[in-house]
Write an enzyme that holds these catalytic residues in place. Structure first.
Site, PDB file in Angstrom:
ATOM      1  N   HIS A 214       9.275  -0.391  -7.413  1.00 19.73           N
ATOM      2  CA  HIS A 214       9.880  -1.701  -7.131  1.00 19.73           C
ATOM      3  C   HIS A 214       8.864  -2.761  -6.747  1.00 19.73           C
ATOM      4  O   HIS A 214       9.241  -3.904  -6.496  1.00 19.73           O
ATOM      5  CB  HIS A 214      10.889  -1.574  -5.975  1.00 19.73           C
TER       6      HIS A 214
HETATM    7  C1  UD1 Z   1      10.623  -6.370  -0.011  1.00 14.83           C
HETATM    8  C2  UD1 Z   1       9.220  -6.394   0.592  1.00 14.83           C
HETATM    9  C3  UD1 Z   1       8.457  -5.158   0.123  1.00 14.83           C
HETATM   10  C4  UD1 Z   1       9.240  -3.894   0.436  1.00 14.83           C
HETATM   11  C5  UD1 Z   1      10.645  -3.979  -0.117  1.00 14.83           C
HETATM   12  C6  UD1 Z   1      11.432  -2.784   0.356  1.00 14.83           C
HETATM   13  C7  UD1 Z   1       8.198  -8.597   0.960  1.00 14.83           C
HETATM   14  C8  UD1 Z   1       7.196  -9.567   0.463  1.00 14.83           C
HETATM   15  N1  UD1 Z   1       8.475  -7.562   0.144  1.00 14.83           N
HETATM   16  O1  UD1 Z   1      10.479  -6.447  -1.408  1.00 14.83           O
HETATM   17  O2  UD1 Z   1       7.222  -5.105   0.804  1.00 14.83           O
HETATM   18  O3  UD1 Z   1       8.557  -2.796  -0.139  1.00 14.83           O
HETATM   19  O4  UD1 Z   1      11.289  -5.159   0.377  1.00 14.83           O
HETATM   20  O5  UD1 Z   1      12.482  -2.461  -0.496  1.00 14.83           O
HETATM   21  O6  UD1 Z   1       8.709  -8.770   2.040  1.00 14.83           O
HETATM   22  N2  UD1 Z   1      17.765  -8.046  -3.965  1.00 14.83           N
HETATM   23  C9  UD1 Z   1      19.104  -7.763  -4.006  1.00 14.83           C
HETATM   24  N3  UD1 Z   1      19.715  -7.303  -2.881  1.00 14.83           N
HETATM   25  C10 UD1 Z   1      19.067  -7.118  -1.724  1.00 14.83           C
HETATM   26  C11 UD1 Z   1      17.697  -7.416  -1.675  1.00 14.83           C
HETATM   27  C12 UD1 Z   1      17.056  -7.870  -2.796  1.00 14.83           C
HETATM   28  O7  UD1 Z   1      19.749  -7.929  -5.051  1.00 14.83           O
HETATM   29  O8  UD1 Z   1      19.679  -6.686  -0.740  1.00 14.83           O
HETATM   30  C13 UD1 Z   1      17.065  -8.510  -5.191  1.00 14.83           C
HETATM   31  C14 UD1 Z   1      17.066 -10.019  -5.368  1.00 14.83           C
HETATM   32  O9  UD1 Z   1      17.154 -10.278  -6.727  1.00 14.83           O
HETATM   33  C15 UD1 Z   1      15.713 -10.412  -4.846  1.00 14.83           C
HETATM   34  C16 UD1 Z   1      14.835  -9.229  -5.219  1.00 14.83           C
HETATM   35  O10 UD1 Z   1      15.693  -8.090  -5.120  1.00 14.83           O
HETATM   36  O11 UD1 Z   1      15.246 -11.605  -5.408  1.00 14.83           O
HETATM   37  C17 UD1 Z   1      13.635  -9.056  -4.328  1.00 14.83           C
HETATM   38  O12 UD1 Z   1      13.989  -9.013  -2.958  1.00 14.83           O
HETATM   39  P1  UD1 Z   1      12.922  -9.388  -1.799  1.00 14.83           P
HETATM   40  O13 UD1 Z   1      13.466  -9.051  -0.454  1.00 14.83           O
HETATM   41  O14 UD1 Z   1      12.380 -10.757  -2.003  1.00 14.83           O
HETATM   42  O15 UD1 Z   1      11.714  -8.429  -2.089  1.00 14.83           O
HETATM   43  P2  UD1 Z   1      11.677  -6.869  -2.346  1.00 14.83           P
HETATM   44  O16 UD1 Z   1      11.205  -6.640  -3.734  1.00 14.83           O
HETATM   45  O17 UD1 Z   1      12.968  -6.252  -1.923  1.00 14.83           O
HETATM   46  N1  UDP Z   2      15.099   4.991   0.117  1.00 17.49           N
HETATM   47  C1  UDP Z   2      16.482   5.181   0.186  1.00 17.49           C
HETATM   48  N2  UDP Z   2      17.200   5.092  -0.966  1.00 17.49           N
HETATM   49  C2  UDP Z   2      16.639   4.839  -2.175  1.00 17.49           C
HETATM   50  C3  UDP Z   2      15.234   4.647  -2.238  1.00 17.49           C
HETATM   51  C4  UDP Z   2      14.502   4.715  -1.075  1.00 17.49           C
HETATM   52  O1  UDP Z   2      17.023   5.442   1.268  1.00 17.49           O
HETATM   53  O2  UDP Z   2      17.358   4.783  -3.176  1.00 17.49           O
HETATM   54  C5  UDP Z   2      14.314   5.042   1.363  1.00 17.49           C
HETATM   55  C6  UDP Z   2      13.171   6.025   1.370  1.00 17.49           C
HETATM   56  O3  UDP Z   2      13.610   7.280   1.839  1.00 17.49           O
HETATM   57  C7  UDP Z   2      12.162   5.378   2.306  1.00 17.49           C
HETATM   58  C8  UDP Z   2      12.429   3.899   2.146  1.00 17.49           C
HETATM   59  O4  UDP Z   2      13.698   3.775   1.510  1.00 17.49           O
HETATM   60  O5  UDP Z   2      12.424   5.725   3.656  1.00 17.49           O
HETATM   61  C9  UDP Z   2      11.356   3.241   1.302  1.00 17.49           C
HETATM   62  O6  UDP Z   2      11.716   1.928   1.054  1.00 17.49           O
HETATM   63  P1  UDP Z   2      11.153   1.086  -0.161  1.00 17.49           P
HETATM   64  O7  UDP Z   2      10.619   2.004  -1.198  1.00 17.49           O
HETATM   65  O8  UDP Z   2      12.228   0.133  -0.549  1.00 17.49           O
HETATM   66  O9  UDP Z   2      10.027   0.215   0.517  1.00 17.49           O
HETATM   67  P2  UDP Z   2       8.491   0.457   0.907  1.00 17.49           P
HETATM   68  O10 UDP Z   2       8.408   1.690   1.739  1.00 17.49           O
HETATM   69  O11 UDP Z   2       7.707   0.528  -0.354  1.00 17.49           O
HETATM   70  O12 UDP Z   2       8.152  -0.774   1.654  1.00 17.49           O
END
Ligand code: UD1
Ligand code: UDP
Length: 365
Positions: A214
């Site tokens: 992601h």
């Molecule tokens: C964010 C964090 C990343 C982390 C990830 C965990 C930053 C810069 N990035 O990335 O470090 O690894 O969270 O998962 O803070 N969206 C939804 N529903 C949600 C959330 C997001 O549909 O509940 C979609 C939206 O289209 C949004 C995109 O995901 O634009 C990205 O969401 P955003 O929170 O900006 O960044 P992540 O990729 O989730």
């Molecule tokens: N995770 C979850 N469901 C999923 C994918 C990930 O509960 O479908 C959990 C996973 O066990 C871990 C955390 O989400 O604890 C990792 O989050 P993510 O990969 O979104 O973010 P990152 O750690 O890269 O910031």
């Protein structure tokens, strides 16, 4: 520290990794409250974790969401919202976890108000400033008063950057607490691979691969994302193993935009924590660009192939649990061959599962 503790969270991994800290605050009857920035808001990225981990509701939800703008707009809205709450509540300390925009905004708002900041998971470095997370974690570390380093290595990085020794505490990573507190429940909870992933896949323990990707730098780039999916196809084909990919909403959106797909890969909705832990623990191999998943596979003794060019969690590779392969399909396949042959006998380098207790004890002083 005198006064109440404010815990700030915003995304899936922060909810999971802060849950042990919340639990300790509750058990000790401390005066504390939570701000949720609303960075993640979809049910299966947010509410599902509060319900499953039995976390109390946040006192404030800023509902910042994703917005149509960029990082600046999202971070700026959080900064303004957090500042307003902190002025009203006057906590003695603020705790943030990880490297998201929520962390940057929380640490910055608190430090400008002269409120003590504790950074959980301090001292991680990818040394890649193209990643938004690297900028967030460097800034958060350098404006924090308590730096909770998960390992000695991360403490040494902070000391090497001139952070004062008195501010740095090696606590272990709260992800170990979360895994230890939940893996038994995940195993005995009655969920089966079929109930988690749907009927018809015929998944058997140790006979499937789990994938997640992601990261912005991977999935927002059509060539890199296509490389990852091709790599998964090659592995699935060579080893005749199905691949399950719980798909982050960012990745789902970009797959549609770039019209990407992969043979042998089943894309499912993001999973709740217990289901995901079970799927991780039973997988033959995990392929990921997630930070938390690199750590959890290492803790669960499941081999991991990391779909990135660098990692801020090199401890996983040092103990033999992980290899870094980038996004080239041939290199992904080669990494899978190596890790499928690897003995699963490494030691978890991220602590004993009591990081939450240490973090709270140090914060309240
Ligand atoms: C964010 C964090 C990343 C982390 C990830 C965990 C930053 C810069 N990035 O990335 O470090 O690894 O969270 O998962 O803070 N969206 C939804 N529903 C949600 C959330 C997001 O549909 O509940 C979609 C939206 O289209 C949004 C995109 O995901 O634009 C990205 O969401 P955003 O929170 O900006 O960044 P992540 O990729 O989730
Ligand atoms: N995770 C979850 N469901 C999923 C994918 C990930 O509960 O479908 C959990 C996973 O066990 C871990 C955390 O989400 O604890 C990792 O989050 P993510 O990969 O979104 O973010 P990152 O750690 O890269 O910031």
């Amino acid at each position: 520290m005198t006064g109440k503790i404010c815990i700030i969270i915003g995304t899936r991994p922060e909810i999971i990794k802060m849950s042990p800290v919340v639990r300790v605050c509750e058990q000790r009857g401390l005066d504390w409250f939570m701000i949720h920035t609303g960075q993640h808001y979809s049910y299966n990225m947010d509410r599902a974790f509060f319900e499953q981990l039995k976390l109390p509701d946040a006192r404030y939800n800023l509902d910042v969401g994703s917005g149509s703008g960029g990082h600046g707009e999202q971070t700026g809205r959080m900064l303004a919202g957090i500042e307003e709450v902190l002025i009203k509540e006057e906590p003695g300390a603020v705790l943030v976890e990880g490297d998201t925009n929520t962390v940057l905004a929380g640490a910055l708002a608190a430090s400008k108000l002269g409120i003590k900041v504790g950074h959980v998971e301090a001292g991680l470095r990818s040394y890649d400033r193209r990643m938004p997370e690297e900028i967030n974690r460097v800034v958060a570390d350098h404006i924090s008063d308590y730096l909770f380093a998960p390992t000695v290595r991360s403490r040494d990085i902070l000391l090497g950057e001139g952070v004062s020794d008195e501010k740095v505490f090696v606590t272990g990573n709260t992800v170990v607490d979360a895994v230890y507190q939940n893996r038994g429940i995940a195993n005995d909870g009655g969920e089966t691979l079929e109930s988690i992933c749907g009927a018809g896949l015929d998944l058997e323990p140790n006979r499937y691969l789990l994938a997640t990707a992601h990261r912005q730098e991977n999935v927002d780039d059509a060539v890199r994302f296509a490389g990852i999916l091709k790599g998964l196809e090659l592995i699935s084909d060579e080893f005749s193993l199905p691949v399950i990919y719980p798909t982050h909403p960012r990745s789902r959106k970009m797959m549609e935009e770039f019209s990407l797909d992969a043979v042998g890969v089943t894309f499912i909705e993001p999973l709740d924590y217990l289901s995901f832990l079970k799927l991780e623990a039973d997988a033959r191999l995990v392929l990921t660009d997630s930070g938390g998943v690199q750590e959890e596979t290492c803790i669960l003794n499941v081999p991991c192939v990391t779909l990135r060019d660098n990692t801020e969690r090199p401890e996983t590779a040092m103990v033999g649990a992980n290899v870094l392969v980038g996004v080239d399909p041939g290199k992904i396949l080669e990494g899978a061959r190596v890790m499928l042959d690897r003995a699963r006998d490494w030691e978890n380098p991220f602590g004993d599962g009591r990081a939450g207790e240490r973090i709270v004890s140090i914060t309240i002083g």
